[in-house]
Write a protein that holds these residues in place. Structure first.
Motif, PDB file in Angstrom:
ATOM      1  N   ARG A   1       0.916  -1.125   0.245  1.00 26.64           N
ATOM      2  CA  ARG A   1      -0.158   0.074   0.145  1.00 26.64           C
ATOM      3  C   ARG A   1       0.718   0.925  -0.139  1.00 26.64           C
ATOM      4  O   ARG A   1       0.556   2.010  -0.838  1.00 26.64           O
ATOM      5  CB  ARG A   1      -1.470   0.125   1.399  1.00 26.64           C
TER       6      ARG A   1
ATOM      7  N   ASP B   1       1.755   1.403  -3.341  1.00 28.50           N
ATOM      8  CA  ASP B   1       0.510   1.905  -4.010  1.00 28.50           C
ATOM      9  C   ASP B   1       0.045   4.023  -4.316  1.00 28.50           C
ATOM     10  O   ASP B   1       0.042   4.423  -4.549  1.00 28.50           O
ATOM     11  CB  ASP B   1      -0.780   1.823  -3.351  1.00 28.50           C
ATOM     12  N   PHE B   2       0.734   4.573  -2.639  1.00 33.52           N
ATOM     13  CA  PHE B   2       0.308   5.935  -2.568  1.00 33.52           C
ATOM     14  C   PHE B   2       1.017   6.632  -3.178  1.00 33.52           C
ATOM     15  O   PHE B   2       1.117   7.511  -3.169  1.00 33.52           O
ATOM     16  CB  PHE B   2       0.608   6.051  -0.939  1.00 33.52           C
TER      17      PHE B   2
ATOM     18  N   ASP C   1       2.617   5.546  -6.044  1.00 27.91           N
ATOM     19  CA  ASP C   1       2.242   5.451  -7.805  1.00 27.91           C
ATOM     20  C   ASP C   1       0.839   6.493  -7.841  1.00 27.91           C
ATOM     21  O   ASP C   1       0.867   7.272  -8.704  1.00 27.91           O
ATOM     22  CB  ASP C   1       1.608   3.887  -7.930  1.00 27.91           C
ATOM     23  N   THR C   2       0.403   6.403  -7.006  1.00 25.70           N
ATOM     24  CA  THR C   2      -0.965   7.220  -6.841  1.00 25.70           C
ATOM     25  C   THR C   2      -0.407   8.953  -7.125  1.00 25.70           C
ATOM     26  O   THR C   2      -0.734   9.755  -7.874  1.00 25.70           O
ATOM     27  CB  THR C   2      -1.536   7.454  -6.315  1.00 25.70           C
TER      28      THR C   2
ATOM     29  N   ARG D   1       2.506   9.712  -8.148  1.00 25.33           N
ATOM     30  CA  ARG D   1       3.011  10.023  -9.493  1.00 25.33           C
ATOM     31  C   ARG D   1       2.140  10.457 -10.827  1.00 25.33           C
ATOM     32  O   ARG D   1       2.295  11.112 -11.337  1.00 25.33           O
ATOM     33  CB  ARG D   1       3.848   8.557 -10.121  1.00 25.33           C
ATOM     34  N   THR D   2       0.890   9.766 -10.856  1.00 22.24           N
ATOM     35  CA  THR D   2       0.266   9.990 -11.672  1.00 22.24           C
ATOM     36  C   THR D   2       0.040  11.082 -11.511  1.00 22.24           C
ATOM     37  O   THR D   2      -0.883  11.939 -12.700  1.00 22.24           O
ATOM     38  CB  THR D   2      -1.205   8.833 -11.640  1.00 22.24           C
ATOM     39  N   LEU D   3      -1.197  11.570 -10.184  1.00 18.68           N
ATOM     40  CA  LEU D   3      -1.150  12.864  -9.600  1.00 18.68           C
ATOM     41  C   LEU D   3      -0.293  14.109 -10.244  1.00 18.68           C
ATOM     42  O   LEU D   3      -0.996  15.226 -10.928  1.00 18.68           O
ATOM     43  CB  LEU D   3      -2.285  13.071  -9.009  1.00 18.68           C
TER      44      LEU D   3
ATOM     45  N   ILE E   1      -3.686  16.715  -5.159  1.00 20.10           N
ATOM     46  CA  ILE E   1      -2.941  15.647  -4.794  1.00 20.10           C
ATOM     47  C   ILE E   1      -3.411  15.638  -3.437  1.00 20.10           C
ATOM     48  O   ILE E   1      -3.842  14.117  -3.165  1.00 20.10           O
ATOM     49  CB  ILE E   1      -1.174  16.151  -5.112  1.00 20.10           C
TER      50      ILE E   1
ATOM     51  N   ALA F   1      -7.369  14.150  -3.044  1.00 19.13           N
ATOM     52  CA  ALA F   1      -7.423  12.621  -3.712  1.00 19.13           C
ATOM     53  C   ALA F   1      -6.764  11.402  -3.088  1.00 19.13           C
ATOM     54  O   ALA F   1      -6.613  10.690  -2.733  1.00 19.13           O
ATOM     55  CB  ALA F   1      -6.282  13.378  -5.228  1.00 19.13           C
ATOM     56  N   VAL F   2      -5.852  11.705  -2.261  1.00 21.68           N
ATOM     57  CA  VAL F   2      -4.294  10.847  -1.173  1.00 21.68           C
ATOM     58  C   VAL F   2      -6.015  10.959   0.386  1.00 21.68           C
ATOM     59  O   VAL F   2      -4.929   9.593   0.979  1.00 21.68           O
ATOM     60  CB  VAL F   2      -3.323  11.805  -0.806  1.00 21.68           C
TER      61      VAL F   2
ATOM     62  N   LEU G   1      -6.566   6.895   1.173  1.00 23.53           N
ATOM     63  CA  LEU G   1      -6.048   6.415   1.231  1.00 23.53           C
ATOM     64  C   LEU G   1      -5.388   5.370   2.056  1.00 23.53           C
ATOM     65  O   LEU G   1      -5.309   6.440   3.745  1.00 23.53           O
ATOM     66  CB  LEU G   1      -4.357   6.534   0.978  1.00 23.53           C
TER      67      LEU G   1
END
Length: 547
Positions: A146, A149-150, A152-153, A155-157, A167, A170-171, A174
């Motif tokens: 996880r 995953d955090f 990776d999120t 990076r996308t944002l 950002i 969005a997190v 999580l």
């Protein structure tokens, strides 16, 4: 794995998110800590991230210059994400100093745009409140899937051009993410693997002659502790206790091929594979060292083997001056076992015995230290009567005494801390107690520094102003004179049963009711059972199994 002077090269960005990993304390301290190195390894192996390191010192600088990364010599201000690994409260000072030195505003409220400042490490799930005004978000827990995953999120944002507010929104919810002022609290701590074997033992990513433990692979044997000593934060925030698998540790050693292995753990002698692993290391021609061991785990077979392999120093934890105080802390140590460990050390020629103690317990009396004086005399007598103790160079004994700092998420979180004057008097008496004995040295911490640690460990977001003052005015003592807050309100009073704590924005899994019950039992000097060896389903109910 990087040996000696070998260093990773600056990563090729190639569509990867640049992340600066900051570790306070300078090179020597950073290279001797394995928590952040496991984080580094996890992030550096992620295909979407480009990770670089920076080791700011107490002044917030690196190598006496502006804070720049090791790999590309880039300023921190050029990174969209600055991730901090913070283990000790005293390292809080490095956070605003380093940010300011690199041109980044220290307060999160003054940073409407990137970089995003993230903090993790034990502080993030012990008490993140004092540094929350500096930090955009915390990772609450251990590094596992996880955690990736955090990132990776993120990076996308970032690559999608999202602004900082977007950002954080969005997190904020999580798993394992705490965004001050935005996340739903309390945020549950993330533990890798849950009950059972320790699936991801930490180990050194860098083996260096510059580290405090020179040219040594530090290797985590267990995480957490089953004994439940009431003062020990590690025994609560790392529940459930977990042991590493023998074959996994062998695999790591074979992979790293170090000249020496340092075993790290809170209860090494509880690990049933300890002696077989040491013998395996010797078969691989690896030197080794062990951290502190429980006295009741020192067997004749183990000690003889350690001496045969050249181990000269043994470290034992006595903790309390008297049996009453050890029951108060639920130490679960039979004095006879401790004296037997001393006897074995003297008999088999241990050169140096280190004994750890803690002073400043609530309600401690002179009678407790009268009992310690008698116990110390018995230790010295045993040393002199054993064959190894009658050598010309007999076993040296060093007693290290620290001041009790009542930590969050322990039963002592309700306890007041002993004042500085009383702690100084206690240390003076201890020094005087040890002075008559040849080959016995007593060292103690600085009560001012201990009280400072207590203030930083137990305070709330109001301490950010104090930390900023210290960063601007050249240190803690001057800042205390200028700060308008009241340290005594944080340190010097017993807390009420229902009083909220600033650290309760985090949920470590242990129920508050359980901690309160243990605090009441501490006052009565009643020992409680530790974690069940059969697992969480069979325990008395601290709450971790429900997390």
């Amino acid at each position: 794995m990087y040996h000696g002077v070998s260093e990773p090269k600056a990563p090729d960005l190639g569509g990867r998110l640049p992340v600066a990993l900051a570790v306070p304390g300078g090179d020597k301290a950073a290279l001797s800590a394995i928590g952040w190195q496991s984080v580094y390894r996890t992030l550096a192996e992620a295909p979407g991230l480009a990770v670089e390191r920076v080791f700011p010192d107490k002044l917030g600088l690196t190598d006496g210059t502006d804070p720049k990364t090791r790999e590309s010599k880039s300023p921190l201000s050029s990174f969209p994400v600055i991730a901090w690994s913070i283990t000790f409260e005293e390292d809080f000072l490095s956070l605003p100093r380093t940010l300011r030195a690199t041109g980044v505003p220290p307060l999160a409220a003054e940073r409407p745009t990137l970089p995003l400042v993230i903090a993790g490490g034990p502080i993030a799930f012990l008490n993140p409140a004092p540094i929350a005004p500096f930090v955009d978000c915390f990772w609450v827990g251990e590094a596992e899937e996880r955690f990736l995953d955090f990132f990776d999120t993120l990076r996308t944002l970032v690559f999608d051009g999202a602004g900082k507010d977007a950002i954080l929104d969005a997190v904020k919810d999580l798993p394992g993410v705490y965004v001050p002022g935005r996340s739903k609290t309390p945020v549950k701590r993330i533990a890798s693997g849950g009950a059972g074997p320790l699936c991801d033992p930490a180990f050194s990513a860098f083996i260096s002659g510059q580290a405090a433990f020179r040219d040594t692979l530090l290797l985590e044997v267990n995480r957490g502790c089953p004994y439940g000593c009431r003062f020990c934060a590690a025994g609560f925030i790392y529940r459930p206790p977990r042991h590493a698998d023998l074959d996994e540790l062998k695999r790591i050693v074979d992979l790293a091929d170090p000249p020496k292995v340092g075993l790290i753990g809170t209860a090494l002698t509880d690990w049933p594979d300890l002696l077989p692993f040491l013998k395996w290391l010797h078969g691989r021609k690896k030197k080794f060292s062990l951290s502190s061991m429980r006295a009741d785990g020192i067997t004749e077979e183990l000690l003889v083997y350690l001496r045969e392999r050249g181990i000269r120093t043994v470290t034992l934890a006595l903790e309390g001056a008297s049996e009453r105080l050890r029951k108060m802390m639920s130490k679960k140590l039979d004095p006879a076992d401790f004296l037997n460990a001393v006897r074995l050390c003297a008999r088999y020629g241990v050169n140096h015995l280190k004994i750890y103690m803690i002073a400043g317990w609530p309600g401690e009396t002179e009678a407790d230290y009268d009992e310690l004086a008698e116990f110390l005399a018995e230790i010295v007598r045993i040393r002199s009567e054993e064959p190894g103790g009658r050598k010309k160079q007999f076993m040296r004994i060093t007693i290290g005494v620290s001041s009790l700092v009542p930590k969050p998420f322990t039963p002592f979180q309700w306890s007041p801390m002993m004042d500085e004057a009383a702690l100084n008097e206690r240390m003076k008496r201890l020094v005087k107690m040890a002075k008559p004995y040849k080959g016995v040295t007593l060292q103690h911490d600085d009560p001012f520094q201990a009280r400072l640690q207590g203030l930083l460990a137990r305070g709330g977001e109001e301490l950010a102003e104090f930390i900023l003052l210290a960063a601007e005015q050249g240190g803690w003592k001057k800042a205390l004179k200028l700060w308008k807050g009241d340290p005594s309100d944080i340190l010097d009073r017993e807390r009420g049963e229902d009083e909220p704590f600033p650290w309760e924005v985090v949920d470590i899994g242990v129920r508050r009711e359980h901690l309160w019950k243990e605090w009441q039992r501490a006052k009565e000097s009643k020992v409680s059972p530790g974690c069940s060896p059969r697992g969480c389903a069979h325990c008395a109910g601290c709450g971790v199994e429900e997390a």
